[in-house]
Design a protein around this motif. Sequence first.
Motif, short mmCIF file in Angstrom:
data_model
loop_
_atom_site.label_atom_id
_atom_site.label_comp_id
_atom_site.label_asym_id
_atom_site.label_seq_id
_atom_site.Cartn_x
_atom_site.Cartn_y
_atom_site.Cartn_z
N GLU A 4 0.83 -1.21 0.00
CA GLU A 4 0.00 0.00 0.00
C GLU A 4 0.87 1.26 0.00
O GLU A 4 0.56 2.23 -0.70
CB GLU A 4 -0.93 0.01 1.21
N VAL A 5 1.97 1.24 0.73
CA VAL A 5 2.89 2.39 0.75
C VAL A 5 3.51 2.60 -0.62
O VAL A 5 3.57 3.73 -1.12
CB VAL A 5 3.99 2.20 1.84
N SER A 7 2.30 1.61 -3.47
CA SER A 7 1.23 2.01 -4.38
C SER A 7 0.90 3.49 -4.24
O SER A 7 0.82 4.23 -5.23
CB SER A 7 -0.01 1.16 -4.10
N GLU A 8 0.69 3.93 -3.01
CA GLU A 8 0.31 5.33 -2.77
C GLU A 8 1.46 6.29 -3.11
O GLU A 8 1.23 7.40 -3.56
CB GLU A 8 -0.15 5.52 -1.33
N THR A 9 2.70 5.85 -2.88
CA THR A 9 3.86 6.67 -3.23
C THR A 9 3.93 6.85 -4.75
O THR A 9 4.14 7.97 -5.24
CB THR A 9 5.16 6.05 -2.71
N LEU A 11 1.47 6.64 -6.82
CA LEU A 11 0.33 7.49 -7.19
C LEU A 11 0.66 8.96 -6.94
O LEU A 11 0.37 9.82 -7.78
CB LEU A 11 -0.92 7.07 -6.41
N LEU A 12 1.27 9.24 -5.80
CA LEU A 12 1.66 10.61 -5.46
C LEU A 12 2.68 11.15 -6.47
O LEU A 12 2.55 12.30 -6.93
CB LEU A 12 2.24 10.67 -4.05
N GLU A 15 0.82 12.10 -9.59
CA GLU A 15 0.03 13.32 -9.42
C GLU A 15 0.91 14.56 -9.41
O GLU A 15 0.55 15.60 -9.96
CB GLU A 15 -0.82 13.25 -8.15
N GLU A 45 -2.03 -3.35 -8.07
CA GLU A 45 -2.29 -1.94 -7.81
C GLU A 45 -1.00 -1.12 -7.79
O GLU A 45 -0.96 0.01 -8.29
CB GLU A 45 -3.03 -1.75 -6.48
N HIS A 49 -0.25 1.95 -10.44
CA HIS A 49 0.11 3.30 -10.01
C HIS A 49 1.52 3.67 -10.47
O HIS A 49 1.77 4.84 -10.80
CB HIS A 49 -0.02 3.43 -8.49
#
Length: 184
Positions: A4-5, A7-9, A11-12, A15, A45, A49
């Motif tokens: 999850e980390v 993936s979100e990194t 994604l960030l 963005e 995921e 990302h």
Amino acid sequence: QFAEVRSETALLVGELAQNNPFCQQHLLELNVMPRLIELLSDESEVASHSFHAISCIVRSFEPALANFIDIGGLECILGLIQCQDQENLIIKSMFLMSSFSKDFPLVGDELVKLDGIERICETLQPKGEFDQRLEQTLSALETLTNSSDAKRRCQNNKLNLREKLEKIISLGHGKDECKVRTRV
């Protein structure tokens, strides 16, 4: 949790980079591209990302695109379209190849040299429905066929391209999203 980390990194990063030359330049200088490419083989995921981040860094920013090409990014994209279990990455890869070919014809030529036509034709599997994967695959194929080498490659009988396209046309007959347009 660690996935999850990652993936979100990713994604960030995407963005931050999207349509932002300042951030694209700094991400290029930080050399994040090789790590993002590594993450393409991670969980679904994370890979999705990561692809988004790569796309946001390289699109409309030639220095990052050049770096991406130098570190084997085009080969990576061509490899992704052959991963049948990653539908989302196949669609995104086809879209990115199409975008590269439209914006930078020399990159399209390089994709052709790397057997992009043959690999795309391999994945072109007409099914009963016209879907997003088929649409992006046909778009990538169309944008890559601007050179005489690409057109010659399309005529290779081993690809069965004519038969596949005829089947797609027959499956889509009468549907607005499948109208046939001719090219001069």
